[in-house]
Structures are given as C-alpha cells and as structure tokens.
Design a protein around this motif. Structure first.
Motif: not given
Length: 189
Positions: A162-163, A182-185
C-alpha cells in the motif's frame, strides 16, 4: 443480565469473519513472495531516488514495472525504461531461499547483452526486504563479458504494501542505484 443466544451471534460472527484477512506467512521469504503476488496484474510508475550520475538514462525516462507473471513459486516483473521494454525481473522461491534474475531480450524476444544474471539470498531477510548477492554464474558471465565491476553486485527489493516497492543495486566501492515505485497509484492498462 441478559446473554445473547448462539443463534443471534451467528450472523455477527459471519460478518466479522468476512472482514478478516489471511495471515502473512511466518517465514520472511514466503511473506515477501506473498506481498509480490498481491501486486499481480498491476503496473506502477517509479523514479530514481539515488543520485549517481551513471543513472541519468533511468532518471530521464518514465519507469514502469508490471507485476504480471505470477505463480506460487515465481513472479515475473517486466521493467520499462522509457520505450525500452527489454528488462524483466524474475523472483523465484527455491529450496534454499529466493533467487533474483534479470532477463534481457529485445522487442522480438531475442536475448541481448547480459542475460539471466542475478543472485540468491544469503539470509532470510524480512517480509519487507530481500537482498541478492551476485551468484557464481553471474560473476562468470560478467567476467567473460568484461564487466568485472559487476562481480560484487548486491541487488535488493522491498515491498511495503500500500505504499512502495523498491529495486536497488549497490556495490562495495560505493555504486548505489535505487528506484522506488508508488504502490498507492496503480496505472491503468
């Protein structure tokens, strides 16, 4: 004082069970692989966060990883640097630990340059970070090709759910490259 009957508790317990997530595997390398597999089918954009001038090509291009070739014991991650889609990381669970290999092929699938180089973990690492010191086969390949500077490579990968995902290369003499994704997007296909 009133007590609830078991029949009244059943729907509540069923709802709570649906909210539970599967526990992370106990062994750090199994947990790391599970974290990679959780990203399967997704693409993420990254950026070079290290400052070595040797990384200018990476710094000046769009960097995209696509976690897509997922099996219980292996995850393949194509890595694009701008329009160059010749790179693919392969992380495999072996009996002794984890293995990272770099698969380099041109647009027609023909092997080019150094190919299937990498290393095996020497320690258990953590669920978040695994390090891969260069293996003997890769040392021989680098030496034969005149890239003796690469014979001390240590690669690392990190997964922070998630980050952020990170890919790293370092050498004892000071070479250091780190790309963070970026794992949030997640990117659209």
């Amino acid at each position: 004082m009133k007590t609830l009957k078991p029949a009244a508790l059943a729907p509540v317990l069923a709802l709570l069970a649906g909210c539970a997530t599967a526990p992370e595997p106990a062994h750090p390398q199994d947990a790391f692989m599970a974290r990679l597999r959780d990203l399967c089918g997704q693409r993420f954009e990254g950026r070079v966060v290290s400052t070595d001038p040797a990384d200018a090509t990476f710094r000046d291009n769009r960097l995209v990883m696509h976690v897509r070739d997922c099996a219980a014991d292996e995850v393949g991650i194509p890595f694009a640097v701008g329009e160059d889609r010749s790179r693919r990381w392969i992380v495999t669970r072996t009996a002794a630990g984890l293995r990272l290999k770099h698969d380099h092929r041109d647009a027609q699938g023909v092997i080019h340059g150094y190919h299937l180089y990498g290393g095996d973990t020497a320690e258990a690492g953590t669920a978040e970070r695994q390090e891969f010191p260069v293996d003997r086969e890769s040392i021989d390949q680098f030496t034969a090709g005149g890239a003796t500077v690469s014979t001390t490579n240590v690669w690392a990968m990190e997964v922070h759910p998630g980050r952020m995902f990170a890919y790293e290369l370092r050498r004892p003499e000071g070479r250091f490259m780190r790309v963070e994704f970026d794992l949030t997007r997640p990117l659209a296909e």
